[in-house]
Design a protein around this motif. Structure first.
Motif, PDB file in Angstrom:
ATOM      1  N   GLN A 107     -19.625   5.833  -5.809  1.00 29.41           N
ATOM      2  CA  GLN A 107     -18.597   4.803  -5.939  1.00 29.41           C
ATOM      3  C   GLN A 107     -19.149   3.423  -5.598  1.00 29.41           C
ATOM      4  O   GLN A 107     -19.789   3.224  -4.563  1.00 29.41           O
ATOM      5  N   VAL A 108     -18.862   2.478  -6.476  1.00 27.35           N
ATOM      6  CA  VAL A 108     -19.406   1.129  -6.366  1.00 27.35           C
ATOM      7  C   VAL A 108     -18.283   0.114  -6.548  1.00 27.35           C
ATOM      8  O   VAL A 108     -17.488   0.211  -7.485  1.00 27.35           O
ATOM      9  N   VAL A 109     -18.209  -0.859  -5.636  1.00 21.37           N
ATOM     10  CA  VAL A 109     -17.252  -1.961  -5.744  1.00 21.37           C
ATOM     11  C   VAL A 109     -17.962  -3.131  -6.417  1.00 21.37           C
ATOM     12  O   VAL A 109     -19.096  -3.483  -6.050  1.00 21.37           O
ATOM     13  N   ALA A 110     -17.322  -3.735  -7.410  1.00 20.30           N
ATOM     14  CA  ALA A 110     -17.924  -4.839  -8.163  1.00 20.30           C
ATOM     15  C   ALA A 110     -16.855  -5.871  -8.509  1.00 20.30           C
ATOM     16  O   ALA A 110     -15.658  -5.541  -8.587  1.00 20.30           O
ATOM     17  N   PRO A 111     -17.249  -7.122  -8.758  1.00 18.68           N
ATOM     18  CA  PRO A 111     -16.268  -8.181  -9.058  1.00 18.68           C
ATOM     19  C   PRO A 111     -15.928  -8.319 -10.543  1.00 18.68           C
ATOM     20  O   PRO A 111     -15.523  -9.380 -10.990  1.00 18.68           O
ATOM     21  N   ASP A 164     -12.435  -0.652   2.807  1.00 18.29           N
ATOM     22  CA  ASP A 164     -12.391  -0.304   1.379  1.00 18.29           C
ATOM     23  C   ASP A 164     -11.651   1.009   1.155  1.00 18.29           C
ATOM     24  O   ASP A 164     -10.872   1.153   0.204  1.00 18.29           O
ATOM     25  N   CYS A 165     -11.900   1.983   2.028  1.00 17.41           N
ATOM     26  CA  CYS A 165     -11.224   3.276   1.873  1.00 17.41           C
ATOM     27  C   CYS A 165      -9.718   3.118   2.069  1.00 17.41           C
ATOM     28  O   CYS A 165      -8.924   3.766   1.369  1.00 17.41           O
ATOM     29  N   ALA A 166      -9.310   2.272   3.011  1.00 15.10           N
ATOM     30  CA  ALA A 166      -7.878   2.042   3.227  1.00 15.10           C
ATOM     31  C   ALA A 166      -7.270   1.249   2.070  1.00 15.10           C
ATOM     32  O   ALA A 166      -6.131   1.505   1.660  1.00 15.10           O
ATOM     33  N   ARG A 167      -8.029   0.300   1.524  1.00 18.44           N
ATOM     34  CA  ARG A 167      -7.521  -0.536   0.430  1.00 18.44           C
ATOM     35  C   ARG A 167      -7.407   0.266  -0.864  1.00 18.44           C
ATOM     36  O   ARG A 167      -6.437   0.160  -1.608  1.00 18.44           O
ATOM     37  N   TYR A 168      -8.398   1.062  -1.159  1.00 17.81           N
ATOM     38  CA  TYR A 168      -8.418   1.857  -2.400  1.00 17.81           C
ATOM     39  C   TYR A 168      -8.215   3.323  -2.047  1.00 17.81           C
ATOM     40  O   TYR A 168      -9.004   4.191  -2.427  1.00 17.81           O
ATOM     41  N   MET A 169      -7.142   3.586  -1.332  1.00 22.27           N
ATOM     42  CA  MET A 169      -6.898   4.914  -0.767  1.00 22.27           C
ATOM     43  C   MET A 169      -6.885   5.995  -1.843  1.00 22.27           C
ATOM     44  O   MET A 169      -7.415   7.097  -1.650  1.00 22.27           O
ATOM     45  N   SER A 177      -7.896  12.100   3.465  1.00 18.47           N
ATOM     46  CA  SER A 177      -9.324  11.807   3.406  1.00 18.47           C
ATOM     47  C   SER A 177      -9.657  10.541   4.186  1.00 18.47           C
ATOM     48  O   SER A 177     -10.641  10.492   4.944  1.00 18.47           O
ATOM     49  N   VAL A 178      -8.835   9.494   4.026  1.00 17.76           N
ATOM     50  CA  VAL A 178      -9.087   8.239   4.734  1.00 17.76           C
ATOM     51  C   VAL A 178      -8.890   8.431   6.232  1.00 17.76           C
ATOM     52  O   VAL A 178      -9.636   7.868   7.049  1.00 17.76           O
ATOM     53  N   ALA A 179      -7.908   9.241   6.625  1.00 17.84           N
ATOM     54  CA  ALA A 179      -7.706   9.537   8.048  1.00 17.84           C
ATOM     55  C   ALA A 179      -8.929  10.233   8.627  1.00 17.84           C
ATOM     56  O   ALA A 179      -9.337   9.970   9.766  1.00 17.84           O
TER      57      ALA A 179
END
Length: 271
Positions: A107-111, A164-169, A177-179
């Protein structure tokens, strides 16, 4: 393959398992000969092209998987596209030691909105973040450069991984999973850095993360996010994916006054 074969050997000898079409042309290969040579190499499984004009050299030990691990070539690929990036979410969580996160995707975050990629056994998922926010989050103090066999890759630090995990839960496996990630990594987060990075995320996102970190027993890190809850005017759902069938049921949810969250879903984590 002639000239292309020699060029590929030279790249591998230099420790570079990738190249762009422009680099091949710059090496002296005639344009008229390059296209058919590339087509033949791809057909034989010796090259694979994840994006137009960019090629990965498939070494024998990677033929079964279809390509080398994405960590080895995500940096040159995104540079080829003129983009910044960070490896994050489940991939970064596993890197930082969240042992319960066996990520099946990279997984990759990009603008920029990018199409997902599948190369043999590898699946790459791209998560879009608004460019201005991305630039602030990708500050050097929030990311890490990790060494790979072929160079470096930019990975979200622990604090940014949690946010990021909380934002894109929904992309990080959901609330449970985020917990789990908050439990596994929360103690590793630097409270001051976590609070600074949180300034670039929506208040509800920060409150959800603060609650999950607190529930995991990481008090110092949770306290660093408390100010974001104190300024909140409205309650938000702990799990935004759970919608009550009857609007009135939202009022019946248990509430956490500290984090201003409607506790609309139970949390289950492994010890």
């Amino acid at each position: 393959m002639g000239a292309l074969h020699t060029f590929i050997d030279d790249r591998l000898a230099a420790g570079r398992g990738w190249f762009s079409r422009d680099e091949a042309v710059a090496s002296g290969i005639a344009v008229s000969a390059l296209s058919p040579a590339l087509t033949r190499a791809v057909a034989k499984g010796k090259l694979v092209s994840p994006r137009h004009g960019f090629y990965l050299i498939v070494r024998p030990e990677h033929r079964a998987a279809g390509a080398a691990d994405p960590a080895e070539w995500i940096d040159p690929l995104l540079k080829h596209q003129g983009l910044g990036y960070r490896v994050s979410l489940l991939t970064a969580a596993a890197h930082h030691g969240s042992s319960h996160q066996a990520a099946m995707v990279f997984q990759v975050v990009a603008p920029r909105q990018l199409r997902d990629l599948t190369l043999g056994a590898h699946r790459l998922k791209f998560i879009y973040q608004e460019p201005e926010t991305f630039a602030a989050c990708n500050d050097a103090s929030f990311v890490e450069a990790i060494k790979t066999p072929a160079g470096f890759a930019v990975v979200a630090g622990v604090e940014l991984t949690l946010l990021d995990c909380a934002r894109y839960m929904h992309r990080a496996g959901g609330l449970g999973s985020v917990a789990q990630i908050a439990k596994d990594l929360g103690a590793c987060a630097d409270p001051r850095r976590l609070a600074r990075a949180a300034a670039h995320y929506e208040g509800a996102v920060v409150r959800r993360l603060g609650y999950l970190i607190e529930q995991a027993g990481h008090t110092r890190q949770a306290l660093a996010l408390r100010a974001y809850a104190e300024s909140a005017r409205h309650f938000a759902a702990l799990d935004p994916a759970v919608k009550p069938l009857v609007p009135a049921l939202a009022e019946a949810s248990r509430r956490d006054a500290t984090w201003k969250l409607a506790l609309n879903e139970a949390i289950e984590v492994q010890s």
